[in-house]
Design a protein around this motif. Structure first.
Motif, mmCIF file in Angstrom:
data_model
loop_
_atom_site.group_PDB
_atom_site.id
_atom_site.type_symbol
_atom_site.label_atom_id
_atom_site.label_comp_id
_atom_site.label_asym_id
_atom_site.label_seq_id
_atom_site.Cartn_x
_atom_site.Cartn_y
_atom_site.Cartn_z
ATOM 1 N N UNK A 1 58.115 52.523 51.361
ATOM 2 C CA UNK A 1 58.634 51.159 51.262
ATOM 3 C C UNK A 1 58.297 50.590 49.899
ATOM 4 N N UNK A 2 59.264 50.002 49.272
ATOM 5 C CA UNK A 2 59.004 49.325 47.998
ATOM 6 C C UNK A 2 59.673 47.955 48.061
ATOM 7 N N UNK A 3 59.788 47.312 46.963
ATOM 8 C CA UNK A 3 60.483 46.035 46.924
ATOM 9 C C UNK A 3 59.566 44.907 47.358
ATOM 10 N N UNK A 4 60.151 43.736 47.583
ATOM 11 C CA UNK A 4 59.323 42.556 47.806
ATOM 12 C C UNK A 4 59.135 42.254 49.286
ATOM 13 N N UNK A 5 57.945 41.775 49.608
ATOM 14 C CA UNK A 5 57.633 41.297 50.942
ATOM 15 C C UNK A 5 57.842 39.790 50.952
ATOM 16 N N UNK A 6 57.955 39.244 52.135
ATOM 17 C CA UNK A 6 58.041 37.800 52.265
ATOM 18 C C UNK A 6 56.723 37.264 52.795
ATOM 19 N N UNK A 7 56.357 36.059 52.403
ATOM 20 C CA UNK A 7 55.179 35.442 53.009
ATOM 21 C C UNK A 7 55.279 33.929 52.870
ATOM 22 N N UNK A 8 54.508 33.211 53.714
ATOM 23 C CA UNK A 8 54.414 31.759 53.565
ATOM 24 C C UNK A 8 53.570 31.452 52.346
ATOM 25 N N UNK B 1 41.055 35.950 40.524
ATOM 26 C CA UNK B 1 40.803 37.155 41.333
ATOM 27 C C UNK B 1 40.949 36.820 42.821
ATOM 28 N N UNK B 2 40.458 35.651 43.207
ATOM 29 C CA UNK B 2 40.596 35.220 44.601
ATOM 30 C C UNK B 2 42.077 35.042 44.939
ATOM 31 N N UNK B 3 42.822 34.430 44.027
ATOM 32 C CA UNK B 3 44.263 34.230 44.275
ATOM 33 C C UNK B 3 44.969 35.570 44.465
ATOM 34 N N UNK B 4 44.622 36.522 43.608
ATOM 35 C CA UNK B 4 45.282 37.833 43.703
ATOM 36 C C UNK B 4 44.977 38.476 45.046
ATOM 37 N N UNK B 5 43.708 38.427 45.454
ATOM 38 C CA UNK B 5 43.311 39.066 46.714
ATOM 39 C C UNK B 5 44.004 38.387 47.895
ATOM 40 N N UNK B 6 44.038 37.057 47.887
ATOM 41 C CA UNK B 6 44.663 36.333 49.006
ATOM 42 C C UNK B 6 46.151 36.645 49.099
ATOM 43 N N UNK B 7 46.789 36.807 47.949
ATOM 44 C CA UNK B 7 48.232 37.090 47.960
ATOM 45 C C UNK B 7 48.526 38.498 48.464
ATOM 46 N N UNK B 8 47.502 39.355 48.439
ATOM 47 C CA UNK B 8 47.710 40.738 48.894
ATOM 48 C C UNK B 8 47.233 40.952 50.326
ATOM 49 N N UNK B 9 46.739 39.916 50.986
ATOM 50 C CA UNK B 9 46.258 40.076 52.357
ATOM 51 C C UNK B 9 47.390 40.568 53.248
#
Ligand code: 5GP
Length: 232
Positions: free
Chosen positions: A32-39, A217-225
């Protein structure tokens, strides 16, 4: 959905999905590639005044990938502060009317003034998948965590000053408060620092660069949860 059959070693960066999710099939293996969706994520930043929060916010806002929520307050503007940018500066009556109409997602009395976050602006952005950053005190952060409509979207960060002496020095150096106001802020800072354990993250304030790097770094980690991501 975009599906692509291709040979091994296909350079992913050359796969144009136009923002659509894609399935890449390599030797019968589906990738799977491409973009995921999130709130959107509701980033909450709290710190006693003088802890370096304003410096951190200014630095983050130089290159923003989030929306900064402009709060309402009854505090008079400081020199250089712009209505609608730093705060929406309201009279006591205006604030009370809005509070009565339940326009605030959270609100608190801080340093003898009233502060509140406008509910509609924040919720609209989050629904659109845009991350929002709130700069609010510990009482407001507690209200946000207790609000079921946003609790799952929260990533809260406490910026800890290196010590009360350093805090006093920074407030005096800032020169925007009278000695009596500084004393109030130091007393409030000591009380606020008891709440650091309520936050998911604690950043000990260092240099401007260290604080920015820590927060990013926190922002990056949260966006990858994983739990935040949806694959449509
Ligand atoms: P200042 O008057 O120095 O700009 O802010 C004083 C304190 O009020 C800071 O700790 C800041 O985080 C907090 N504050 C600013 N806006 C809000 C708000 O909308 N809600 C709450 N609860 N606190 C706020």
């Amino acid at each position: 959905m975009f599906v692509c059959q291709h040979k091994r070693n296909f350079p992913f960066s050359q796969l144009r999905t136009e923002g659509l999710p894609a399935i890449l099939v390599i030797n019968s293996t589906i990738i799977l590639t491409g973009s995921f969706k999130r709130s959107g994520i509701l980033f909450v930043l709290s710190a006693p005044s003088g802890a370096g929060k304003t410096t951190l916010l200014r630095a983050l806002l130089q290159n923003p990938d989030f929306v900064y929520s402009v709060s309402c307050t009854t505090r008079p503007p400081r020199a250089g502060e712009v209505d609608g940018e730093d705060y929406h500066f309201l009279s006591e009556e205006e604030f009370e009317t809005r509070a009565h109409a339940r326009e605030f997602l959270e609100l608190a009395d801080v340093h003898n003034h009233r502060y509140g976050t406008l509910r509609a602006t924040v919720l609209d952005r989050l629904r659109q998948g845009v991350d929002v950053l709130l700069d609010i005190d510990t009482q407001g952060a507690a209200m946000i965590r207790a609000d079921a409509s946003v609790a799952g979207l929260v990533a809260d960060v406490f910026l800890m000053p290196p010590g009360l002496e350093e805090l006093t020095r920074r407030l005096e150096q800032r020169g925007t408060e009278t000695p009596a106001q500084i004393a109030t802020r130091i007393a409030n800072a000591a009380a606020e620092m008891h709440h650091w354990r309520d936050y998911r993250y604690t950043l000990i304030s260092g240099s401007r660069e260290e604080d920015v790097e820590g927060f990013r770094a926190i922002m990056r980690a949260e966006r990858a949860l994983t739990r935040r991501l949806e694959f449509p």
